[in-house]
Design a protein around this motif. Structure first.
Motif, mmCIF file in Angstrom:
data_model
loop_
_atom_site.group_PDB
_atom_site.id
_atom_site.type_symbol
_atom_site.label_atom_id
_atom_site.label_comp_id
_atom_site.label_asym_id
_atom_site.label_seq_id
_atom_site.Cartn_x
_atom_site.Cartn_y
_atom_site.Cartn_z
ATOM 1 N N VAL A 1 81.997 -10.609 4.636
ATOM 2 C CA VAL A 1 82.720 -11.704 4.385
ATOM 3 C C VAL A 1 84.251 -11.732 3.875
ATOM 4 C CG1 VAL A 1 80.265 -12.725 3.721
ATOM 5 C CG2 VAL A 1 81.998 -11.606 1.896
ATOM 6 N N TYR A 2 84.964 -13.166 3.919
ATOM 7 C CA TYR A 2 86.400 -13.040 3.705
ATOM 8 C C TYR A 2 86.849 -14.108 2.873
ATOM 9 C CZ TYR A 2 87.589 -16.536 7.033
ATOM 10 O OH TYR A 2 87.584 -17.432 7.924
ATOM 11 N N GLU A 3 87.989 -14.222 2.450
ATOM 12 C CA GLU A 3 88.514 -15.245 1.541
ATOM 13 C C GLU A 3 90.033 -15.277 2.187
ATOM 14 O OE1 GLU A 3 88.167 -17.959 -0.344
ATOM 15 O OE2 GLU A 3 85.760 -17.488 -0.032
ATOM 16 N N VAL A 4 90.623 -16.628 2.168
ATOM 17 C CA VAL A 4 92.046 -16.649 2.435
ATOM 18 C C VAL A 4 92.730 -17.431 1.006
ATOM 19 C CG1 VAL A 4 94.064 -17.504 3.752
ATOM 20 C CG2 VAL A 4 91.843 -16.484 4.928
ATOM 21 N N ILE A 5 93.344 -16.837 0.322
ATOM 22 C CA ILE A 5 94.038 -17.473 -0.927
ATOM 23 C C ILE A 5 95.544 -17.564 -0.913
ATOM 24 C CG2 ILE A 5 94.265 -17.192 -3.642
ATOM 25 C CD1 ILE A 5 91.956 -15.022 -3.336
ATOM 26 N N PRO A 6 95.818 -18.899 -0.886
ATOM 27 C CA PRO A 6 97.382 -19.170 -0.867
ATOM 28 C C PRO A 6 97.803 -18.753 -2.148
ATOM 29 C CG PRO A 6 96.068 -21.146 -0.235
ATOM 30 C CD PRO A 6 95.314 -20.191 -0.483
ATOM 31 N N CYS A 7 99.282 -18.635 -2.024
ATOM 32 C CA CYS A 7 99.942 -18.026 -3.153
ATOM 33 C C CYS A 7 101.373 -18.984 -3.065
ATOM 34 C CB CYS A 7 100.390 -16.732 -3.187
ATOM 35 S SG CYS A 7 101.395 -16.178 -4.499
ATOM 36 N N TYR A 8 101.609 -20.136 -4.177
ATOM 37 C CA TYR A 8 102.810 -20.753 -4.004
ATOM 38 C C TYR A 8 103.738 -20.379 -5.248
ATOM 39 C CZ TYR A 8 99.933 -24.120 -1.268
ATOM 40 O OH TYR A 8 99.438 -24.309 -0.246
ATOM 41 N N GLY A 9 104.892 -19.721 -4.596
ATOM 42 C CA GLY A 9 106.033 -19.340 -5.618
ATOM 43 C C GLY A 9 105.573 -18.215 -6.551
ATOM 44 N N GLY A 10 104.614 -17.106 -6.050
ATOM 45 C CA GLY A 10 104.147 -16.103 -6.760
ATOM 46 C C GLY A 10 102.900 -16.478 -7.683
ATOM 47 N N ARG A 11 102.415 -17.609 -7.419
ATOM 48 C CA ARG A 11 101.277 -17.941 -8.378
ATOM 49 C C ARG A 11 100.163 -18.408 -7.334
ATOM 50 N NH1 ARG A 11 101.878 -19.003 -13.488
ATOM 51 N NH2 ARG A 11 100.103 -20.277 -13.506
ATOM 52 N N LEU A 12 98.923 -17.799 -7.762
ATOM 53 C CA LEU A 12 97.673 -17.936 -6.846
ATOM 54 C C LEU A 12 97.027 -19.210 -6.926
ATOM 55 C CD1 LEU A 12 96.181 -14.658 -7.884
ATOM 56 C CD2 LEU A 12 96.953 -15.065 -5.632
ATOM 57 N N PHE A 13 96.648 -19.911 -5.765
ATOM 58 C CA PHE A 13 95.973 -21.132 -5.803
ATOM 59 C C PHE A 13 94.696 -20.981 -5.974
ATOM 60 C CE2 PHE A 13 93.943 -24.333 -2.896
ATOM 61 C CZ PHE A 13 94.838 -25.307 -2.945
ATOM 62 N N ARG A 14 94.442 -21.779 -7.155
ATOM 63 C CA ARG A 14 92.908 -21.750 -7.258
ATOM 64 C C ARG A 14 92.134 -20.525 -7.163
ATOM 65 N NH1 ARG A 14 91.769 -27.464 -8.179
ATOM 66 N NH2 ARG A 14 89.845 -27.463 -7.621
ATOM 67 N N LEU A 15 92.411 -19.555 -7.834
ATOM 68 C CA LEU A 15 91.670 -18.088 -7.918
ATOM 69 C C LEU A 15 90.273 -18.273 -8.434
ATOM 70 C CD1 LEU A 15 91.974 -15.185 -7.238
ATOM 71 C CD2 LEU A 15 92.628 -14.807 -9.484
ATOM 72 N N GLU A 16 89.976 -18.891 -9.279
ATOM 73 C CA GLU A 16 88.514 -18.865 -9.653
ATOM 74 C C GLU A 16 87.565 -19.504 -8.667
ATOM 75 O OE1 GLU A 16 87.427 -17.483 -12.324
ATOM 76 O OE2 GLU A 16 89.365 -17.155 -13.421
ATOM 77 N N GLU A 17 88.293 -20.548 -8.128
ATOM 78 C CA GLU A 17 87.386 -21.158 -6.847
ATOM 79 C C GLU A 17 87.153 -20.164 -5.800
ATOM 80 O OE1 GLU A 17 89.616 -22.639 -8.604
ATOM 81 O OE2 GLU A 17 88.968 -24.534 -9.584
#
Length: 297
Positions: free
Chosen positions: A40-56
């Motif tokens: 399985v995999y995940e793709v996590i955006p990062c805006y300005g060095g801050r992770l987008f909704r990491l917990e989710e």
């Protein structure tokens, strides 16, 4: 939001407990991810060095692993430490983090799930590839295709050949996305979740094994509730799709993208609609607050 130039590339990836240059990463040819797509995999955006909704994202990773009879090999803090180190290679930049967990190698090819083997854990980051402002301002074309994928689309599995072929068919026909139809119902895009607007109300199919539980999808619903946009989860028939006033697709990389033409016919008046314009502003505000550290990652 401006991204980093494509010349800026991270020097390290993470693979099975080590940070190393990408060209030094090696995985056994007997790895079940390679042989069976068993992972399985995940793709996590990062805006300005801050992770987008990491917990989710990590919660969805847990759900996908549980669905394929695996345990998460890392604790939440371990995941965050790995991700923070990798995104630190491009300080303050918009990035896209890819993480993948496969079942690993037992040393032989056998369909039966082996006991007691170590999973393969891989993480990388790269400069973000989000929709350009022109695309968001003018919208994209889409076509409908039969949803011929398997019956566990809620698992974010690395076995994406069906999605690849469906998206390629859309591109071959000059469209930016394929919206998939199963049993007369629109499920999602080949690489996105689906929203329509009818009579001022935002509608998206409910979560089920027919579609991926999108993190961006959930945020759009949250923002709609917060900003007083009528919305509901409901099955979308092919007839509803054809008559929709607006159509959007959402994902970590597409964000919220309007569809202005479906199967060669204009959606609404053929331009991004007023409800989309409101949601795009809400989504942009959320990203700005995340960048500023005013909402949690």
């Amino acid at each position: 939001m401006a991204g980093v130039t494509m010349q800026a590339r991270p020097a390290e990836i993470y693979l099975n407990g080590r940070f190393l240059p990408p060209e030094e990463g090696q995985v056994s040819v007997m790895d079940r991810g390679f042989l069976f797509g068993d992972g399985v995999y995940e793709v996590i955006p990062c805006y300005g060095g801050r992770l987008f909704r990491l917990e989710e994202h990590l919660r969805r990773l847990d759900n996908s692993l549980h669905a394929i009879r695996m345990h998460n090999p890392l604790e939440r803090g371990e995941w965050q430490a790995i991700l923070e180190r990798l995104i630190g290679q491009l300080p303050g930049a918009d990035q896209s983090i890819y993480l993948q967990v496969t079942r690993g190698s037992s040393g032989q090819r056998d369909h039966a799930i082996p006991d007691g083997i170590a999973p393969t854990v891989f993480v990388m980051t790269q400069p973000a590839l989000y929709p350009d402002p022109t695309t968001l301002a003018t919208g994209i074309k889409a076509i409908t295709l039969a949803d011929n994928r398997w019956l566990r689309c809620d698992i974010k599995a690395i076995t994406l050949l069906a999605n690849v072929l469906l998206r390629s068919e859309a591109l071959d026909q000059g469209a930016g996305e394929a919206i998939l139809i199963r049993d007369g119902q629109a499920t999602e895009g080949a690489a996105s979740n689906l929203f329509i607007v009818q009579a001022g109300e935002l509608i998206t199919p409910p979560k089920s094994d027919r579609l991926l539980p999108g993190i961006t999808r959930d945020l759009v619903l949250e923002l709609a509730h917060q900003h007083g946009l009528p919305c509901r989860e409901q099955e979308i028939s092919e007839a509803m799709l054809d008559s929709a006033d607006e159509i959007w697709v959402t994902s970590s990389t597409k964000e919220v993208t309007p569809v202005v033409e479906l199967n060669g016919h204009p959606v609404g008046n053929g331009t991004p609609g007023p409800i989309y314009t409101r949601m795009a502003a809400c989504y942009g505000e959320y990203k700005a607050l995340l960048q500023a550290g005013r909402i949690p990652s």
